[in-house]
Design a protein around this motif. Structure first.
Motif, PDB file in Angstrom:
ATOM      1  N   GLY A 175      80.247 -34.473  93.319  1.00  0.00           N
ATOM      2  CA  GLY A 175      81.753 -33.746  93.656  1.00  0.00           C
ATOM      3  C   GLY A 175      81.822 -32.161  93.486  1.00  0.00           C
ATOM      4  N   ARG A 176      80.721 -31.678  92.911  1.00  0.00           N
ATOM      5  CA  ARG A 176      80.778 -30.139  92.754  1.00  0.00           C
ATOM      6  C   ARG A 176      80.833 -29.324  93.958  1.00  0.00           C
ATOM      7  N   ARG A 177      81.221 -28.186  94.295  1.00  0.00           N
ATOM      8  CA  ARG A 177      81.450 -27.433  95.311  1.00  0.00           C
ATOM      9  C   ARG A 177      80.927 -25.901  95.141  1.00  0.00           C
ATOM     10  N   ILE A 178      80.046 -25.383  95.982  1.00  0.00           N
ATOM     11  CA  ILE A 178      79.633 -24.044  95.783  1.00  0.00           C
ATOM     12  C   ILE A 178      80.289 -23.123  96.667  1.00  0.00           C
ATOM     13  N   PRO A 179      81.196 -22.369  96.620  1.00  0.00           N
ATOM     14  CA  PRO A 179      82.076 -21.794  97.365  1.00  0.00           C
ATOM     15  C   PRO A 179      81.301 -20.711  98.408  1.00  0.00           C
ATOM     16  N   THR A 180      82.034 -20.233  99.339  1.00  0.00           N
ATOM     17  CA  THR A 180      80.957 -19.300 100.460  1.00  0.00           C
ATOM     18  C   THR A 180      80.706 -18.078  99.756  1.00  0.00           C
ATOM     19  N   GLY A 181      79.327 -17.846 100.114  1.00  0.00           N
ATOM     20  CA  GLY A 181      78.782 -16.494  99.749  1.00  0.00           C
ATOM     21  C   GLY A 181      78.137 -16.283  98.243  1.00  0.00           C
ATOM     22  N   GLU A 182      77.974 -17.570  97.668  1.00  0.00           N
ATOM     23  CA  GLU A 182      77.502 -17.314  96.284  1.00  0.00           C
ATOM     24  C   GLU A 182      76.099 -17.991  96.189  1.00  0.00           C
ATOM     25  N   LEU A 183      75.738 -17.540  94.921  1.00  0.00           N
ATOM     26  CA  LEU A 183      74.391 -17.970  94.536  1.00  0.00           C
ATOM     27  C   LEU A 183      74.819 -18.902  93.144  1.00  0.00           C
ATOM     28  N   TRP A 184      74.032 -20.371  93.361  1.00  0.00           N
ATOM     29  CA  TRP A 184      74.059 -21.318  92.142  1.00  0.00           C
ATOM     30  C   TRP A 184      72.790 -21.447  91.672  1.00  0.00           C
ATOM     31  N   ALA A 185      72.698 -21.875  90.412  1.00  0.00           N
ATOM     32  CA  ALA A 185      71.493 -22.060  90.025  1.00  0.00           C
ATOM     33  C   ALA A 185      71.528 -22.838  88.594  1.00  0.00           C
ATOM     34  N   GLY A 186      70.406 -23.628  88.203  1.00  0.00           N
ATOM     35  CA  GLY A 186      70.610 -24.440  86.825  1.00  0.00           C
ATOM     36  C   GLY A 186      70.797 -25.904  86.939  1.00  0.00           C
ATOM     37  N   PHE A 191      77.547 -20.872  88.706  1.00  0.00           N
ATOM     38  CA  PHE A 191      77.466 -19.661  89.335  1.00  0.00           C
ATOM     39  C   PHE A 191      76.799 -18.499  88.810  1.00  0.00           C
ATOM     40  N   VAL A 192      75.909 -17.982  89.531  1.00  0.00           N
ATOM     41  CA  VAL A 192      75.228 -16.873  89.104  1.00  0.00           C
ATOM     42  C   VAL A 192      75.808 -15.524  89.679  1.00  0.00           C
ATOM     43  N   ARG A 193      75.942 -15.423  91.029  1.00  0.00           N
ATOM     44  CA  ARG A 193      76.349 -13.987  91.377  1.00  0.00           C
ATOM     45  C   ARG A 193      76.950 -14.277  92.815  1.00  0.00           C
ATOM     46  N   SER A 194      77.488 -13.406  93.600  1.00  0.00           N
ATOM     47  CA  SER A 194      77.873 -13.366  94.753  1.00  0.00           C
ATOM     48  C   SER A 194      76.659 -12.788  95.513  1.00  0.00           C
ATOM     49  N   LEU A 195      76.366 -13.257  96.639  1.00  0.00           N
ATOM     50  CA  LEU A 195      75.428 -12.663  97.700  1.00  0.00           C
ATOM     51  C   LEU A 195      75.927 -11.540  98.316  1.00  0.00           C
ATOM     52  N   SER A 196      74.990 -10.465  98.642  1.00  0.00           N
ATOM     53  CA  SER A 196      75.107  -9.300  99.354  1.00  0.00           C
ATOM     54  C   SER A 196      75.194  -9.442 100.955  1.00  0.00           C
ATOM     55  N   HIS A 197      75.689  -8.586 101.590  1.00  0.00           N
ATOM     56  CA  HIS A 197      75.913  -8.968 103.056  1.00  0.00           C
ATOM     57  C   HIS A 197      74.621  -8.954 103.456  1.00  0.00           C
ATOM     58  N   GLU A 198      73.571  -8.162 103.141  1.00  0.00           N
ATOM     59  CA  GLU A 198      72.221  -8.251 103.729  1.00  0.00           C
ATOM     60  C   GLU A 198      71.539  -9.528 103.377  1.00  0.00           C
ATOM     61  N   GLU A 199      71.812 -10.270 102.171  1.00  0.00           N
ATOM     62  CA  GLU A 199      71.205 -11.390 101.802  1.00  0.00           C
ATOM     63  C   GLU A 199      71.618 -12.547 102.632  1.00  0.00           C
ATOM     64  N   ILE A 200      73.098 -12.332 103.205  1.00  0.00           N
ATOM     65  CA  ILE A 200      73.713 -13.439 103.744  1.00  0.00           C
ATOM     66  C   ILE A 200      73.234 -13.366 105.221  1.00  0.00           C
ATOM     67  N   LEU A 201      72.674 -12.088 105.781  1.00  0.00           N
ATOM     68  CA  LEU A 201      72.093 -11.926 107.210  1.00  0.00           C
ATOM     69  C   LEU A 201      70.730 -12.675 107.251  1.00  0.00           C
ATOM     70  N   GLU A 202      70.000 -12.781 105.916  1.00  0.00           N
ATOM     71  CA  GLU A 202      68.878 -13.362 106.105  1.00  0.00           C
ATOM     72  C   GLU A 202      69.062 -14.713 106.137  1.00  0.00           C
ATOM     73  N   ILE A 203      69.664 -15.360 105.759  1.00  0.00           N
ATOM     74  CA  ILE A 203      69.888 -16.830 105.835  1.00  0.00           C
ATOM     75  C   ILE A 203      69.510 -17.653 107.091  1.00  0.00           C
ATOM     76  N   PRO A 204      70.070 -16.935 108.182  1.00  0.00           N
ATOM     77  CA  PRO A 204      69.924 -17.743 109.476  1.00  0.00           C
ATOM     78  C   PRO A 204      68.479 -17.212 110.055  1.00  0.00           C
ATOM     79  N   LYS A 205      68.127 -16.104 109.687  1.00  0.00           N
ATOM     80  CA  LYS A 205      66.806 -15.641 109.884  1.00  0.00           C
ATOM     81  C   LYS A 205      65.444 -16.305 109.468  1.00  0.00           C
ATOM     82  N   LEU A 206      65.536 -17.105 108.437  1.00  0.00           N
ATOM     83  CA  LEU A 206      64.608 -17.819 107.918  1.00  0.00           C
ATOM     84  C   LEU A 206      64.707 -19.150 108.495  1.00  0.00           C
ATOM     85  N   ALA A 207      65.845 -19.617 108.797  1.00  0.00           N
ATOM     86  CA  ALA A 207      65.731 -20.943 109.607  1.00  0.00           C
ATOM     87  C   ALA A 207      65.262 -20.762 110.987  1.00  0.00           C
TER      88      ALA A 207
END
Length: 242
Positions: A175-186, A191-207
């Motif tokens: 039931g846990r939800r990770i909101p849009t544009g965030e980095l989670w770990a553990g 919640f660790v931090r919010s992702l930068s715009h450059e990091e978000i652009l790299e996500i589809p490039k990896l796929a």
């Protein structure tokens, strides 16, 4: 003692009087029956396992490694890839791999009858999602353009929203939800931090990069597991070295 000695001598005489049986050594072939390569090719596990009325569906340009197991209500859409050793078991509910997503080595995807959180119990991976090796996903939803790190566990009813990243080795509780544009770990994931715009652009490039890599693997495995035998025969007939 004398009686025991007489019995032992009598038993020894009966053993020596019987003809010795000839045994063939293990190094000597017992028969010259050739091994059928087609039957030998089907000796192991099956890639596609229908369960009742449900048959796994694989798009024409999707790459599914030869030792992957797809069972039941599994759908692998266009441009996606499922890598070696993964098991997708849709015997209780649906499992969906979206466009240009990838499930890397030794992942296990399953779906329960129902979710205790009331959220959808099917396992849904939408487009441009990267699921790292050795991950376990059960009745969770991953929205478009996300990254799931290696050795991660997503439990029943968990939700990863668009443009999010779950670090390697993390556990997302039910039931846990990770909101849009965030980095989670553990363990449990936090919640660790919010992702930068450059990091978000790299996500589809990896796929997309993994999709391009899967094409080179796809060309090595013909659609049917016995077709390579015909290719080898054809090469031999033309004198082409294999």
């Amino acid at each position: 003692m004398a009686t025991l000695a007489r019995l032992s001598k009598k038993a020894l005489k009966t053993l020596t009087s019987q003809p010795t049986l000839s045994r063939s050594l293990s190094t000597q072939p017992t028969s010259s029956i050739p091994i059928d390569p087609v039957k030998w090719d089907y000796r192991g596990q099956r890639k596609i396992i229908p369960l009742g009325q449900w048959v796994p569906k694989i798009a024409v340009d999707a790459y599914v490694a030869p030792n992957v197991v797809l069972a039941g209500q599994v759908t692998v859409y266009d441009g996606s890839s499922v890598w070696s050793g993964s098991v997708l078991r849709g015997d209780l509910n649906k499992i969906t791999i979206g466009f240009c997503s990838n499930v890397q080595e030794r992942c296990v995807l399953h779906a329960a009858w129902s979710s205790p959180t009331g959220l959808p119990a099917e396992t849904s991976i939408e487009r441009f999602v990267t699921v790292g090796a050795y991950s376990l996903l059960r009745s969770c939803t991953i929205e478009p353009e996300c990254i799931i790190g290696q050795h991660s566990i997503l439990m029943e009813g968990s939700l990863v929203e668009t443009n999010s990243v779950l670090e390697a080795g993390s556990v997302l509780p039910p039931g846990r939800r990770i909101p849009t544009g965030e980095l989670w770990a553990g363990n449990p994931a936090r919640f660790v931090r919010s992702l930068s715009h450059e990091e978000i652009l790299e996500i589809p490039k990896l796929a997309v990069a993994i999709n391009d890599l899967s094409k080179s693997h796809f060309s090595e495995f013909l659609p049917y597991s016995t077709a390579y035998l015909e290719v080898e025969k054809l090469k031999k007939s033309f004198g082409i070295p294999i």
